[in-house]
Design a protein around this motif. Structure first.
Motif, PDB file in Angstrom:
ATOM      1  N   SER A   3       2.204   6.795 -20.891  1.00  0.00           N
ATOM      2  CA  SER A   3       1.978   7.301 -19.541  1.00  0.00           C
ATOM      3  C   SER A   3       3.162   6.929 -18.662  1.00  0.00           C
ATOM      4  O   SER A   3       3.761   5.869 -18.816  1.00  0.00           O
ATOM      5  CB  SER A   3       0.691   6.717 -18.949  1.00  0.00           C
ATOM      6  N   THR A   4       3.502   7.812 -17.737  1.00  0.00           N
ATOM      7  CA  THR A   4       4.625   7.561 -16.826  1.00  0.00           C
ATOM      8  C   THR A   4       4.177   6.578 -15.759  1.00  0.00           C
ATOM      9  O   THR A   4       3.141   6.776 -15.112  1.00  0.00           O
ATOM     10  CB  THR A   4       5.067   8.873 -16.158  1.00  0.00           C
ATOM     11  N   PRO A   5       4.933   5.476 -15.571  1.00  0.00           N
ATOM     12  CA  PRO A   5       4.542   4.511 -14.549  1.00  0.00           C
ATOM     13  C   PRO A   5       4.575   5.129 -13.156  1.00  0.00           C
ATOM     14  O   PRO A   5       5.452   5.932 -12.840  1.00  0.00           O
ATOM     15  CB  PRO A   5       5.609   3.404 -14.685  1.00  0.00           C
ATOM     16  N   VAL A   6       3.586   4.753 -12.357  1.00  0.00           N
ATOM     17  CA  VAL A   6       3.490   5.274 -10.989  1.00  0.00           C
ATOM     18  C   VAL A   6       4.368   4.442 -10.071  1.00  0.00           C
ATOM     19  O   VAL A   6       4.265   3.208 -10.049  1.00  0.00           O
ATOM     20  CB  VAL A   6       2.024   5.254 -10.502  1.00  0.00           C
ATOM     21  N   ALA A   7       5.227   5.105  -9.334  1.00  0.00           N
ATOM     22  CA  ALA A   7       6.097   4.389  -8.397  1.00  0.00           C
ATOM     23  C   ALA A   7       5.258   3.797  -7.268  1.00  0.00           C
ATOM     24  O   ALA A   7       4.290   4.414  -6.812  1.00  0.00           O
ATOM     25  CB  ALA A   7       7.134   5.349  -7.817  1.00  0.00           C
ATOM     26  N   PRO A   8       5.583   2.576  -6.835  1.00  0.00           N
ATOM     27  CA  PRO A   8       4.822   1.957  -5.743  1.00  0.00           C
ATOM     28  C   PRO A   8       4.930   2.783  -4.467  1.00  0.00           C
ATOM     29  O   PRO A   8       5.976   3.355  -4.170  1.00  0.00           O
ATOM     30  CB  PRO A   8       5.501   0.586  -5.584  1.00  0.00           C
ATOM     31  N   ARG A   9       3.824   2.839  -3.741  1.00  0.00           N
ATOM     32  CA  ARG A   9       3.806   3.618  -2.512  1.00  0.00           C
ATOM     33  C   ARG A   9       4.706   2.969  -1.463  1.00  0.00           C
ATOM     34  O   ARG A   9       4.715   1.759  -1.294  1.00  0.00           O
ATOM     35  CB  ARG A   9       2.381   3.698  -1.981  1.00  0.00           C
ATOM     36  N   ARG A  10       5.462   3.780  -0.760  1.00  0.00           N
ATOM     37  CA  ARG A  10       6.368   3.258   0.258  1.00  0.00           C
ATOM     38  C   ARG A  10       5.579   2.846   1.504  1.00  0.00           C
ATOM     39  O   ARG A  10       4.665   3.569   1.925  1.00  0.00           O
ATOM     40  CB  ARG A  10       7.416   4.314   0.612  1.00  0.00           C
ATOM     41  N   PRO A  11       5.904   1.701   2.083  1.00  0.00           N
ATOM     42  CA  PRO A  11       5.150   1.203   3.248  1.00  0.00           C
ATOM     43  C   PRO A  11       5.560   1.927   4.528  1.00  0.00           C
ATOM     44  O   PRO A  11       6.233   1.356   5.402  1.00  0.00           O
ATOM     45  CB  PRO A  11       5.527  -0.281   3.281  1.00  0.00           C
ATOM     46  N   VAL A  12       5.149   3.185   4.642  1.00  0.00           N
ATOM     47  CA  VAL A  12       5.579   4.013   5.768  1.00  0.00           C
ATOM     48  C   VAL A  12       5.169   3.426   7.124  1.00  0.00           C
ATOM     49  O   VAL A  12       5.994   3.368   8.047  1.00  0.00           O
ATOM     50  CB  VAL A  12       5.049   5.455   5.610  1.00  0.00           C
ATOM     51  N   VAL A  90      15.673   1.601   5.094  1.00  0.00           N
ATOM     52  CA  VAL A  90      15.784   1.418   3.635  1.00  0.00           C
ATOM     53  C   VAL A  90      14.408   1.318   2.987  1.00  0.00           C
ATOM     54  O   VAL A  90      14.246   1.676   1.810  1.00  0.00           O
ATOM     55  CB  VAL A  90      16.652   0.178   3.286  1.00  0.00           C
ATOM     56  N   LEU A  91      13.397   0.853   3.729  1.00  0.00           N
ATOM     57  CA  LEU A  91      12.039   0.864   3.188  1.00  0.00           C
ATOM     58  C   LEU A  91      11.573   2.305   2.952  1.00  0.00           C
ATOM     59  O   LEU A  91      10.946   2.604   1.930  1.00  0.00           O
ATOM     60  CB  LEU A  91      11.074   0.154   4.139  1.00  0.00           C
ATOM     61  N   LEU A  92      11.876   3.179   3.885  1.00  0.00           N
ATOM     62  CA  LEU A  92      11.518   4.582   3.710  1.00  0.00           C
ATOM     63  C   LEU A  92      12.262   5.194   2.528  1.00  0.00           C
ATOM     64  O   LEU A  92      11.767   6.135   1.895  1.00  0.00           O
ATOM     65  CB  LEU A  92      11.834   5.369   4.987  1.00  0.00           C
ATOM     66  N   ALA A  93      13.446   4.640   2.228  1.00  0.00           N
ATOM     67  CA  ALA A  93      14.237   5.154   1.108  1.00  0.00           C
ATOM     68  C   ALA A  93      13.792   4.579  -0.234  1.00  0.00           C
ATOM     69  O   ALA A  93      14.331   4.955  -1.275  1.00  0.00           O
ATOM     70  CB  ALA A  93      15.714   4.854   1.338  1.00  0.00           C
ATOM     71  N   GLY A  94      12.812   3.651  -0.209  1.00  0.00           N
ATOM     72  CA  GLY A  94      12.298   3.093  -1.453  1.00  0.00           C
ATOM     73  C   GLY A  94      12.757   1.692  -1.769  1.00  0.00           C
ATOM     74  O   GLY A  94      12.482   1.172  -2.854  1.00  0.00           O
ATOM     75  N   PHE A  95      13.428   1.034  -0.834  1.00  0.00           N
ATOM     76  CA  PHE A  95      13.896  -0.335  -1.059  1.00  0.00           C
ATOM     77  C   PHE A  95      12.715  -1.285  -1.218  1.00  0.00           C
ATOM     78  O   PHE A  95      11.739  -1.209  -0.481  1.00  0.00           O
ATOM     79  CB  PHE A  95      14.763  -0.766   0.131  1.00  0.00           C
ATOM     80  N   ARG A  96      12.808  -2.205  -2.193  1.00  0.00           N
ATOM     81  CA  ARG A  96      11.716  -3.146  -2.438  1.00  0.00           C
ATOM     82  C   ARG A  96      12.091  -4.575  -2.059  1.00  0.00           C
ATOM     83  O   ARG A  96      11.233  -5.354  -1.660  1.00  0.00           O
ATOM     84  CB  ARG A  96      11.299  -3.080  -3.907  1.00  0.00           C
ATOM     85  N   GLY A  97      13.347  -4.945  -2.197  1.00  0.00           N
ATOM     86  CA  GLY A  97      13.792  -6.269  -1.781  1.00  0.00           C
ATOM     87  C   GLY A  97      13.357  -7.373  -2.721  1.00  0.00           C
ATOM     88  O   GLY A  97      12.638  -7.155  -3.695  1.00  0.00           O
ATOM     89  N   THR A  98      13.812  -8.571  -2.408  1.00  0.00           N
ATOM     90  CA  THR A  98      13.475  -9.755  -3.190  1.00  0.00           C
ATOM     91  C   THR A  98      12.836 -10.792  -2.270  1.00  0.00           C
ATOM     92  O   THR A  98      12.858 -10.649  -1.046  1.00  0.00           O
ATOM     93  CB  THR A  98      14.738 -10.364  -3.827  1.00  0.00           C
TER      94      THR A  98
END
Length: 201
Positions: A3-12, A90-98
């Protein structure tokens, strides 16, 4: 069967919070810088935010608290409010950070909240005047710090363990309540210290 992993939802919502509060705070800080320059050019100039005996930006600007580090405080705001705007984008662009990134960013927001809280106490109890642009900066910093911190805890982005994450998750649906309480404290304090404020507007 794979199964294709689901990308985490962006915190809009959080990203929008960062961008909106950052833009409004940047506008307020920039307006204060322009007013500072106008005062340097003409010390007698009446600013647009000098609207009453209590709401007087000019009288706040001339205090040592308004130049805590030897230069106008709004310059800090102009530099600081760029950060939440950039992080929101960058959060809207999919950035996840550390973990270290979110910890440092949250620490910066905490210092900003401490600074505006200190400025609030100085303005109300010692300076005796209020600055409309300054209050707009306060109004943006308060939800920026509280709501983002609760979200950061709920997501486990801060190195405080599982218990802190559970607390963040429990508080997240009510994250609006803490900045609201902060607002109410500021408003009530101002009305108590300046009881005739509303009649002078």
């Amino acid at each position: 069967m794979s199964s294709t992993p689901v990308a985490p939802r962006r915190p809009v919502p959080v990203a929008i919070l960062l961008i909106v509060t950052g833009l409004v705070g940047l506008y307020a800080a920039f307006s204060l810088v322009l007013d500072e320059f106008a005062k340097y050019e003409n010390p007698q100039k009446v600013l647009t935010c000098d609207v009453s005996p209590f709401l007087n930006c000019s009288n706040v600007m001339t205090t040592w608290q308004g130049h805590l580090f030897g230069f106008p405080n709004p310059l800090l705001g102009m530099m600081g409010f760029v950060a939440p705007i950039a992080v929101g984008v960058v959060l809207l662009a999919g950035f996840r950070g550390t973990t270290w990134f979110w910890t440092l960013f949250n620490a910066g927001l905490f210092l900003a909240w401490v600074f505006v809280t200190w400025l609030f106490t100085q303005t109300v109890w010692f300076i005796g005047y209020l600055c409309l642009w300054c209050m707009l900066v306060w109004a943006m910093t308060i939800p920026l710090f509280w709501i983002f911190t609760i979200w950061n805890l709920a997501k486990g982005n801060l190195p405080f363990g599982a218990r802190a994450r559970r607390i963040g998750r429990a508080l997240l649906p009510f994250c609006w309540a803490i900045p609201l309480a902060n607002y109410l404290f500021v408003i009530v304090t101002i009305l108590v210290k300046f009881p005739t404020l509303l009649t002078t507007l």
